[in-house]
Design a protein around this motif. Structure first.
Motif, PDB file in Angstrom:
ATOM      1  N   LEU A   1     -43.928  44.051  -9.816  1.00 32.61           N
ATOM      2  CA  LEU A   1     -43.198  44.373  -8.598  1.00 32.61           C
ATOM      3  C   LEU A   1     -43.936  43.941  -7.341  1.00 32.61           C
ATOM      4  CD1 LEU A   1     -41.730  47.879  -9.422  1.00 32.61           C
ATOM      5  CD2 LEU A   1     -40.536  45.720  -9.255  1.00 32.61           C
TER       6      LEU A   1
ATOM      7  N   ALA B   1     -42.784  40.516  -7.015  1.00 31.10           N
ATOM      8  CA  ALA B   1     -41.343  40.475  -6.769  1.00 31.10           C
ATOM      9  C   ALA B   1     -40.997  40.982  -5.378  1.00 31.10           C
ATOM     10  CB  ALA B   1     -40.617  41.312  -7.819  1.00 31.10           C
TER      11      ALA B   1
ATOM     12  N   ALA C   1     -34.861  40.317  -7.726  1.00 32.03           N
ATOM     13  CA  ALA C   1     -36.013  40.284  -8.627  1.00 32.03           C
ATOM     14  C   ALA C   1     -36.552  41.685  -8.869  1.00 32.03           C
ATOM     15  CB  ALA C   1     -37.106  39.390  -8.037  1.00 32.03           C
ATOM     16  N   ARG C   2     -36.584  42.499  -7.825  1.00 35.26           N
ATOM     17  CA  ARG C   2     -37.055  43.872  -7.987  1.00 35.26           C
ATOM     18  C   ARG C   2     -36.092  44.675  -8.849  1.00 35.26           C
ATOM     19  NH1 ARG C   2     -40.540  45.998  -4.323  1.00 35.26           N
ATOM     20  NH2 ARG C   2     -39.321  47.898  -4.119  1.00 35.26           N
TER      21      ARG C   2
ATOM     22  N   ALA D   1     -36.529  43.802 -12.433  1.00 34.13           N
ATOM     23  CA  ALA D   1     -37.738  44.387 -13.013  1.00 34.13           C
ATOM     24  C   ALA D   1     -37.495  45.835 -13.415  1.00 34.13           C
ATOM     25  CB  ALA D   1     -38.896  44.292 -12.024  1.00 34.13           C
TER      26      ALA D   1
ATOM     27  N   SER E   1     -37.568  38.964 -16.543  1.00 29.77           N
ATOM     28  CA  SER E   1     -37.836  39.663 -15.283  1.00 29.77           C
ATOM     29  C   SER E   1     -39.205  39.288 -14.736  1.00 29.77           C
ATOM     30  CB  SER E   1     -37.750  41.180 -15.492  1.00 29.77           C
ATOM     31  OG  SER E   1     -38.850  41.663 -16.238  1.00 29.77           O
TER      32      SER E   1
ATOM     33  N   GLY F   1     -39.827  37.418 -11.223  1.00 24.75           N
ATOM     34  CA  GLY F   1     -40.707  38.025 -10.235  1.00 24.75           C
ATOM     35  C   GLY F   1     -41.946  37.221  -9.914  1.00 24.75           C
TER      36      GLY F   1
END
Length: 496
Positions: free
Chosen positions: A322, A325, A332-333, A336, A414, A418
């Motif tokens: 994160l 990201a 992207a967050r 995740a 993911s 990220g």
């Protein structure tokens, strides 16, 4: 001037149903005192809780116990999913506990009551909107497990496992509470969304040593619950000493509770650029140590325990990405977070299936035994052995275990989205390492019986074929992973 606070009883319905189940189980055991009635009440309550959570969560987000815009109870779709999963896990463990409760050393009334109390903590945990509710719910989930682990009368291993679990969990809870108190001293708030807003608007607070200590204590305290390395040592001994159905609940519901709590804190309260590097390091250590130590295990439950440690690393990996990201896009967050939730749900279902098959393969009331005790089980109980093999293949992330394959692909995707290509490569390498012990255990189910006079025996011709297939699958998966990740890794390196 008085403040009026309304209570949304519909939003609280899943918690009411779970807590009511515990009370009804206690009354049924007291008044009827029959094993079948007590278990039936607990099972009906678990089903009602799952249905109630699904119905309430299908609508709009419901909030209650609010002060202004800050609410201590937020029931949305994800909270309803968490509540339903905990209720279904409870129902599954009740189904596994039939041989244990049927004339065994475990009292059915106390067992079902404690299991329902733990389910109540899990249901509340998903909807917690502040740190105090979160920690209390997590402890309500965990506290009954101390007793459940040691509830098997006359078992020294069970008592030792309970004491180990109790001591480590108390330390973890103390750290988390201290971190929450320090966060309140720094920010003046305990609601998760308010903490996120305060730390986002005033990032200079994070430069204070007190704030650094608070964030570290909260994250590390919750890492105990997930059994992340280096806070993992309690898990193998506790799982192995507990009755098999309790070990199944520990490795699924208890771990899911830690993941849900950690996800809520990281997503809503603490800045990703602070927690991301810590969680990334924990993820790498957890999956690597868990897989490497699992390779050496000869006891079945310890092997599953160490594999669950490694699986916790895969769950933490998207949260560790994160920080990277955060500098990219909200998509992207969100991906995740979704990857962590999806992997956790698929893991607990596959892990419960593996323990269910193990319970069916072992004698009533027995522990998990050694890996060699399962040799040739497919010839005696072909369908049960096939179910265990399928669950192991799913945990390894191979087809036809599509759930496990989907979960691992989601996590890797993911991480690549990220910008954490290096972490995706670590996940892929560890997934290949995990194939060795998952497929070894699956191969033993179809191997020949032990030779007379030899400890554990050696594989017969069928076992040699199984080992050949295992090696081929491992090499093919490694090649596919390398080929699939290489282009994205090159692009990431070029971008930097």
């Amino acid at each position: 001037m008085s403040l009026v606070q309304s209570v949304d009883n519909v939003a609280l319905l899943p918690a009411y149903l779970a807590a009511g189940t515990a009370v009804l189980v206690l009354l049924a055991d007291l008044l009827v005192a029959r094993r079948a009635s007590t278990v039936a009440v607990a099972a009906a309550g678990a089903v009602a809780t799952a249905v109630g959570a699904a119905l309430v969560g299908a609508g709009e987000t419901r909030r209650t116990f609010c002060v202004g815009a800050d609410c201590s109870w937020i029931l949305d779709g994800r909270a309803a999913l968490v509540a339903a999963v905990f209720a279904l896990l409870t129902l599954g463990v009740l189904g596994l506990s039939g041989p244990l409760l049927r004339g065994g050393p475990t009292p059915p009334g106390e067992f079902c009551f404690l299991l329902a109390c733990s389910m109540t903590g899990g249901v509340v945990l998903g909807a917690a909107g502040d740190l105090i509710t979160l920690i209390v719910a997590l402890e309500t989930l965990t506290l009954p497990l101390y007793v459940l682990v040691g509830l098997r009368r006359g078992s020294l291993a069970s008592a030792e496992a309970a004491v180990t679990f109790f001591v480590v969990s108390v330390v973890a809870t103390t750290l988390t509470l201290l971190g929450a108190a320090l966060l309140y001293a720094v920010t003046g708030g305990l609601h998760l969304d308010r903490l996120g807003a305060i730390l986002g608007d005033r990032p200079e607070l994070l430069d204070l040593p007190l704030a650094t200590a608070a964030v570290a204590l909260v994250v590390l305290g919750l890492a105990f619950k997930v059994a992340a390395v280096p806070f993992h040592a309690w898990a193998p001994a506790t799982y192995d000493g507990a009755p098999l159905p309790v070990a199944a609940y520990l490795s699924t519901a208890s771990k899911l509770g830690g993941v849900v709590a950690l996800l809520a804190v990281v997503q809503r309260a603490l800045p990703a650029d602070v927690t991301g590097p810590v969680l990334a390091l924990l993820a790498v250590l957890t999956m690597t140590v868990g897989n490497l130590v699992a390779l050496r295990q000869r006891r079945t439950v310890r092997l599953l325990a160490w594999s669950s440690v490694a699986q916790a690393g895969y769950i933490l990996a998207p949260l560790g990405a994160l920080a990277l990201a955060a500098g990219r896009t909200d998509e992207a967050r969100a991906e995740a977070y979704a990857a962590a939730v999806a992997y956790a749900v698929f893991f607990v279902l596959l892990e419960l299936a593996a323990f269910a098959a193990l319970v069916a393969l072992r004698p009533a009331g027995a522990d998990g035994g050694t890996v060699d005790d399962l040799r040739g089980s497919a010839r005696r109980q072909p369908w049960v052995a096939a179910a265990l093999a399928l669950a192991l293949i799913g945990l390894a992330g191979l087809p036809p275990g599509l759930a496990g394959l989907f979960a691992k692909v989601t996590v890797v995707r993911s991480l690549l989205t990220g910008g954490a290509g290096w972490l995706a490569l670590v996940v892929a390498v560890n997934a290949v390492i995990g194939l060795a012990y998952y497929l070894r255990l699956a191969a033993i189910l179809y191997a020949g019986d032990a030779r007379p006079g030899e400890e554990g025996g050696v594989p017969a011709a069928g076992g040699r074929v199984a080992w050949t297939v295992t090696t081929a699958l491992a090499l093919a998966t490694a090649l596919a992973v390398v080929v699939g990740l290489a282009p994205q890794l090159v692009l990431d390196l070029a971008a930097h």
